[in-house]
Design a protein around this motif. Structure first.
Motif, PDB file in Angstrom:
ATOM      1  N   SER A 198      -5.659  27.472 129.125  1.00 10.19           N
ATOM      2  CA  SER A 198      -6.288  26.354 128.418  1.00 10.19           C
ATOM      3  C   SER A 198      -6.332  25.135 129.338  1.00 10.19           C
ATOM      4  O   SER A 198      -6.065  25.230 130.540  1.00 10.19           O
ATOM      5  N   SER A 343      -9.309  29.601 126.561  1.00  3.76           N
ATOM      6  CA  SER A 343      -9.496  28.720 125.404  1.00  3.76           C
ATOM      7  C   SER A 343     -10.146  27.406 125.827  1.00  3.76           C
ATOM      8  O   SER A 343      -9.635  26.699 126.690  1.00  3.76           O
ATOM      9  N   ARG A 356     -13.631  28.712 120.859  1.00  3.41           N
ATOM     10  CA  ARG A 356     -13.778  29.765 121.852  1.00  3.41           C
ATOM     11  C   ARG A 356     -14.962  29.561 122.780  1.00  3.41           C
ATOM     12  O   ARG A 356     -14.743  29.319 123.950  1.00  3.41           O
TER      13      ARG A 356
END
Length: 361
Positions: A198, A343, A356
């Protein structure tokens, strides 16, 4: 000093070119009005808020730079773009002749400023409210791919851009284009690996050096240098980490970055980390993040619109770029390889999109 010839002669040449762009604005404006579609990725532009604000885009003739230039003009901003040399001027002229530059209505300025020259960048940024540093580079040795020396150049350029921003009182915000490759390369020998990549993830520097992933190393070090200077000098900075940037003719228009990004494509594909983003959507994300900085949005944002997770998709990508499919697919049948999840939740929340990836919106 970051100029070609004398400053006066260069500026005269650029001013003449700017006028040629203005001369065709009416024709392009009609085409824009007829072909314009509703933007589904950005909130409505607040014309009372920032219309006409002068912004600067570095490397304005790069693949991303041109897409960003056109999108910001569409939103009503005034732009100043930096070019590195006479070849860039000719390239921009050719883009203008092909109709690839959106109607300017007198809102486009062109200036030569090398990323190696802080003083030249400071002159380019003077009077601008924000800077988009799109990090576009070519191999100075004329070699294919992205070398270790280019990683070092990338870092120095980032430092110069941030220093020039810090010296320029009018600059309030900076959006810095990094890369998803600065986030995804992990040392699989580590026992504390997180399964989700992420906005808080960073590639492992030692691993990048060991595997000679110079593009990832350069992007990561450049982004970290930008954050260091921003924190030291009190600059408002946001960084965007895009996946492989694709779109019309991307492998021809953006060959160095495409080839460099795909070094290690087999591993990315096997780990579920090979993703792409359309250049137009990436430009929209840049503009959205910049506007959100007015409301104190900041930090890093991962940007992708699709993860390549099937053999057919990998083969199609290989065909697009003229690369043997084995260079991308590799031995992807090994089920013991650890899989990760990408992510972009932070960016999707900012842009009020489902999580997403955009392609699922």
């Amino acid at each position: 000093m970051g100029v070609l010839g004398t400053w006066e002669s260069s500026m005269a040449d650029l001013e003449a070119f700017r006028r040629s762009l203005v001369a065709i604005a009416a024709i392009h404006r009609r085409k824009d009005d007829e072909g314009r579609k509703t933007n589904t990725f950005l909130p409505p532009f607040d014309h009372h808020d920032e219309k006409g604000t002068l912004l600067c885009v570095t490397s304005g003739v790069s693949y991303l730079g041109l897409a960003l230039l056109n999108h910001l003009l569409l939103l009503g901003y005034s732009l100043r773009i930096t070019l590195d040399n006479q070849e860039d001027i000719e390239k921009l002229r050719e883009m203008e002749r092909r109709g690839e530059v959106r109607a300017t209505e007198g809102r486009l300025q062109v200036i030569m400023a090398k990323l190696s020259d802080v003083d030249g960048l400071e002159k380019a940024f003077e009077g601008c409210r924000g800077v988009f540093h799109t990090s576009a580079f070519t191999d100075p040795a004329g070699l294919s791919g992205y070398t270790k020396s280019m990683a070092e150049i990338e870092v120095r350029a980032a430092e110069n851009v941030m220093e020039a921003c810090a010296r320029t009182p009018s600059i309030k915000r900076c959006v810095f284009t990094s890369s998803l490759s600065a986030c995804v390369w992990q040392d699989n020998a580590q026992s504390d690996l997180k399964p989700v990549i992420s906005h808080g993830s960073w590639s492992n520097e030692s691993f990048c050096i060991e595997k000679k992933l110079w593009y990832a190393l350069g992007k990561m070090r450049a982004e970290k240098a930008a954050w260091r200077i921003a924190n030291e000098r009190g600059l408002k900075l946001t960084t965007i980490c895009p996946a492989l940037v694709t779109g019309p003719e991307f492998c021809h228009r953006n060959p160095t970055a495409t080839i460099a990004y795909l070094k290690g494509a087999q591993e990315m594909y096997s780990h579920g980390l090979l993703a792409r983003v359309d250049v137009t959507k990436l430009a929209e994300a840049h503009a959205c993040v910049f506007k959100a900085m007015n409301n104190n949005a900041s930090g890093r944002y991962i940007c992708f619109d699709h993860v390549i997770d099937s053999l057919s998709e990998a083969e199609n990508l290989a065909k697009e770029i003229g690369m043997p499919k084995e260079k991308i697919c590799g031995d992807a049948s090994n089920n013991s390889i650890q899989r990760f999840e990408l992510s972009n939740e932070k960016l999707c929340r900012l842009m009020s999109r489902p999580l997403r990836c955009y392609s699922e919106c």
